[in-house]
Design a protein around this motif. Structure first.
Motif, PDB file in Angstrom:
ATOM      1  N   LYS A  84       0.844  -1.202   0.000  1.00  0.00           N
ATOM      2  CA  LYS A  84       0.000   0.000   0.000  1.00  0.00           C
ATOM      3  C   LYS A  84       0.877   1.249   0.000  1.00  0.00           C
ATOM      4  N   LYS A  85       1.919   1.235   0.831  1.00  0.00           N
ATOM      5  CA  LYS A  85       2.852   2.370   0.879  1.00  0.00           C
ATOM      6  C   LYS A  85       3.535   2.586  -0.461  1.00  0.00           C
ATOM      7  N   MET A  86       3.744   1.482  -1.187  1.00  0.00           N
ATOM      8  CA  MET A  86       4.384   1.592  -2.500  1.00  0.00           C
ATOM      9  C   MET A  86       3.444   2.144  -3.563  1.00  0.00           C
ATOM     10  N   GLY A  87       2.180   2.317  -3.191  1.00  0.00           N
ATOM     11  CA  GLY A  87       1.222   2.885  -4.137  1.00  0.00           C
ATOM     12  C   GLY A  87       0.341   1.868  -4.841  1.00  0.00           C
ATOM     13  N   ILE A  88       0.456   0.611  -4.417  1.00  0.00           N
ATOM     14  CA  ILE A  88      -0.400  -0.427  -5.020  1.00  0.00           C
ATOM     15  C   ILE A  88      -1.851  -0.247  -4.533  1.00  0.00           C
ATOM     16  N   GLU A  89      -2.774  -0.228  -5.487  1.00  0.00           N
ATOM     17  CA  GLU A  89      -4.186  -0.023  -5.142  1.00  0.00           C
ATOM     18  C   GLU A  89      -5.066  -1.236  -5.439  1.00  0.00           C
ATOM     19  N   GLY A  90      -4.540  -2.146  -6.239  1.00  0.00           N
ATOM     20  CA  GLY A  90      -5.339  -3.322  -6.584  1.00  0.00           C
ATOM     21  C   GLY A  90      -4.464  -4.554  -6.728  1.00  0.00           C
ATOM     22  N   ILE A  91      -5.068  -5.721  -6.500  1.00  0.00           N
ATOM     23  CA  ILE A  91      -4.322  -6.980  -6.599  1.00  0.00           C
ATOM     24  C   ILE A  91      -5.079  -7.945  -7.505  1.00  0.00           C
ATOM     25  N   ILE A  92      -4.376  -8.445  -8.515  1.00  0.00           N
ATOM     26  CA  ILE A  92      -4.952  -9.473  -9.388  1.00  0.00           C
ATOM     27  C   ILE A  92      -4.397 -10.821  -8.939  1.00  0.00           C
ATOM     28  N   PHE A  93      -5.308 -11.740  -8.671  1.00  0.00           N
ATOM     29  CA  PHE A  93      -4.905 -13.062  -8.204  1.00  0.00           C
ATOM     30  C   PHE A  93      -5.083 -14.111  -9.292  1.00  0.00           C
ATOM     31  N   ASP A  94      -4.145 -15.048  -9.300  1.00  0.00           N
ATOM     32  CA  ASP A  94      -4.317 -16.286 -10.036  1.00  0.00           C
ATOM     33  C   ASP A  94      -5.280 -17.138  -9.205  1.00  0.00           C
ATOM     34  N   LEU A  95      -5.926 -18.109  -9.829  1.00  0.00           N
ATOM     35  CA  LEU A  95      -6.853 -18.951  -9.062  1.00  0.00           C
ATOM     36  C   LEU A  95      -6.204 -20.267  -8.604  1.00  0.00           C
ATOM     37  N   ASP A  96      -5.842 -21.116  -9.566  1.00  0.00           N
ATOM     38  CA  ASP A  96      -5.418 -22.473  -9.208  1.00  0.00           C
ATOM     39  C   ASP A  96      -4.049 -22.528  -8.530  1.00  0.00           C
ATOM     40  N   ASN A  97      -4.055 -23.124  -7.383  1.00  0.00           N
ATOM     41  CA  ASN A  97      -2.882 -23.277  -6.523  1.00  0.00           C
ATOM     42  C   ASN A  97      -2.372 -21.955  -5.950  1.00  0.00           C
ATOM     43  N   THR A  98      -3.168 -20.869  -6.153  1.00  0.00           N
ATOM     44  CA  THR A  98      -2.862 -19.603  -5.482  1.00  0.00           C
ATOM     45  C   THR A  98      -3.953 -19.353  -4.436  1.00  0.00           C
ATOM     46  N   ILE A  99      -5.220 -19.395  -4.881  1.00  0.00           N
ATOM     47  CA  ILE A  99      -6.348 -19.204  -3.965  1.00  0.00           C
ATOM     48  C   ILE A  99      -7.017 -20.546  -3.655  1.00  0.00           C
ATOM     49  N   LEU A 100      -7.096 -21.374  -4.679  1.00  0.00           N
ATOM     50  CA  LEU A 100      -7.721 -22.699  -4.554  1.00  0.00           C
ATOM     51  C   LEU A 100      -6.702 -23.780  -4.835  1.00  0.00           C
ATOM     52  N   PRO A 101      -6.676 -24.842  -4.004  1.00  0.00           N
ATOM     53  CA  PRO A 101      -5.835 -25.987  -4.388  1.00  0.00           C
ATOM     54  C   PRO A 101      -6.323 -26.506  -5.737  1.00  0.00           C
ATOM     55  N   TRP A 102      -5.398 -26.948  -6.572  1.00  0.00           N
ATOM     56  CA  TRP A 102      -5.728 -27.356  -7.938  1.00  0.00           C
ATOM     57  C   TRP A 102      -6.819 -28.427  -7.971  1.00  0.00           C
ATOM     58  N   ASP A 103      -6.786 -29.327  -6.984  1.00  0.00           N
ATOM     59  CA  ASP A 103      -7.696 -30.466  -7.008  1.00  0.00           C
ATOM     60  C   ASP A 103      -8.919 -30.277  -6.109  1.00  0.00           C
ATOM     61  N   SER A 104      -9.230 -29.035  -5.777  1.00  0.00           N
ATOM     62  CA  SER A 104     -10.365 -28.766  -4.911  1.00  0.00           C
ATOM     63  C   SER A 104     -11.149 -27.560  -5.434  1.00  0.00           C
ATOM     64  N   SER A 105     -12.438 -27.495  -5.104  1.00  0.00           N
ATOM     65  CA  SER A 105     -13.183 -26.300  -5.489  1.00  0.00           C
ATOM     66  C   SER A 105     -13.599 -25.524  -4.240  1.00  0.00           C
ATOM     67  N   GLU A 106     -13.022 -25.930  -3.096  1.00  0.00           N
ATOM     68  CA  GLU A 106     -13.338 -25.270  -1.831  1.00  0.00           C
ATOM     69  C   GLU A 106     -12.184 -24.377  -1.381  1.00  0.00           C
TER      70      GLU A 106
ATOM     71  N   ASN B 165      -8.977  -3.660   3.599  1.00  0.00           N
ATOM     72  CA  ASN B 165      -7.861  -2.718   3.604  1.00  0.00           C
ATOM     73  C   ASN B 165      -7.954  -1.704   2.462  1.00  0.00           C
ATOM     74  N   GLY B 166      -9.015  -1.806   1.688  1.00  0.00           N
ATOM     75  CA  GLY B 166      -9.232  -0.821   0.633  1.00  0.00           C
ATOM     76  C   GLY B 166      -8.645  -1.180  -0.717  1.00  0.00           C
ATOM     77  N   PHE B 167      -8.082  -2.386  -0.823  1.00  0.00           N
ATOM     78  CA  PHE B 167      -7.555  -2.803  -2.125  1.00  0.00           C
ATOM     79  C   PHE B 167      -8.703  -3.251  -3.017  1.00  0.00           C
ATOM     80  N   LYS B 168      -8.587  -2.939  -4.315  1.00  0.00           N
ATOM     81  CA  LYS B 168      -9.452  -3.582  -5.303  1.00  0.00           C
ATOM     82  C   LYS B 168      -8.836  -4.956  -5.556  1.00  0.00           C
ATOM     83  N   ALA B 169      -9.657  -5.907  -5.976  1.00  0.00           N
ATOM     84  CA  ALA B 169      -9.125  -7.233  -6.274  1.00  0.00           C
ATOM     85  C   ALA B 169      -9.801  -7.801  -7.505  1.00  0.00           C
ATOM     86  N   GLY B 170      -9.118  -8.744  -8.154  1.00  0.00           N
ATOM     87  CA  GLY B 170      -9.684  -9.403  -9.330  1.00  0.00           C
ATOM     88  C   GLY B 170      -8.995 -10.730  -9.558  1.00  0.00           C
ATOM     89  N   LEU B 171      -9.582 -11.543 -10.431  1.00  0.00           N
ATOM     90  CA  LEU B 171      -9.012 -12.859 -10.757  1.00  0.00           C
ATOM     91  C   LEU B 171      -8.694 -12.934 -12.250  1.00  0.00           C
TER      92      LEU B 171
END
Ligand SMILES: [Mg+2]
Length: 168
Positions: free
Chosen positions: A23-45, A60-66
């Protein structure tokens, strides 16, 4: 050329990302990968820990996306849960998905961070647009057969980046 494959930060878990630092560096949004970043590859939970952390990111006020190379149903389910924009079948490291989701967040690429578990898709794609890139260890050791092949190249690349002191 190697620099395009080098993440700006490398962490073990999503929860190790220093939100205050970026945030201090000026980042306002975070784009996430899905598989094995947010979700285990072999799960949908999504795990409770990751779910709580994602809520913290938004609080924390960040925008987010996938941005995911996976199919619509799997990606939209998680995006819907947090009410965030997404692109499926993104063909990362193509820049298109990252551009679309940044635009949907109302942000320009310079203030967006990309978080993902693969150097050749997530980190390369983000770096191509000048985004801040964060490499995270995969949630599961199980993955798509094609990914197992690129992991071998990834290991080789990590050795090169470390030898050149580009990566800690
Ligand atoms: Mg992944």
């Amino acid at each position: 050329m190697y620099k395009l494959l080098c993440p700006d930060r490398s962490v073990l878990r999503l929860q190790d990302i220093d939100l205050q630092e970026i945030k201090k560096m000026g980042i306002e949004g975070i784009i996430f990968d899905l598989d094995n970043t947010i979700l285990p590859w072999d799960s949908s939970e999504i795990s409770l820990e990751v779910s709580v952390w994602m809520e913290q990111v938004l609080a924390n006020g960040f925008k987010a996306g996938l941005v995911s190379n996976n199919r619509r149903q799997r990606v939209s389910k998680i995006a819907g849960r947090f009410d965030i924009p997404y692109v499926f079948r993104a063909y990362k490291p193509s820049k298109n998905g990252f551009r679309k989701v940044s635009a949907a967040m109302g942000l320009s690429p310079e203030v967006v961070a990309v978080v993902g578990d693969q150097l050749f898709t997530d980190v390369l794609g983000g770096n191509r647009l000048g985004m801040f890139t964060i490499w995270v260890k995969p949630l599961s050791s199980r993955e798509f057969i094609g990914t197992k092949v690129t992991r071998q190249l990834e290991k080789m690349m990590v050795r090169i980046l470390r030898a050149q002191k580009l990566l800690k």
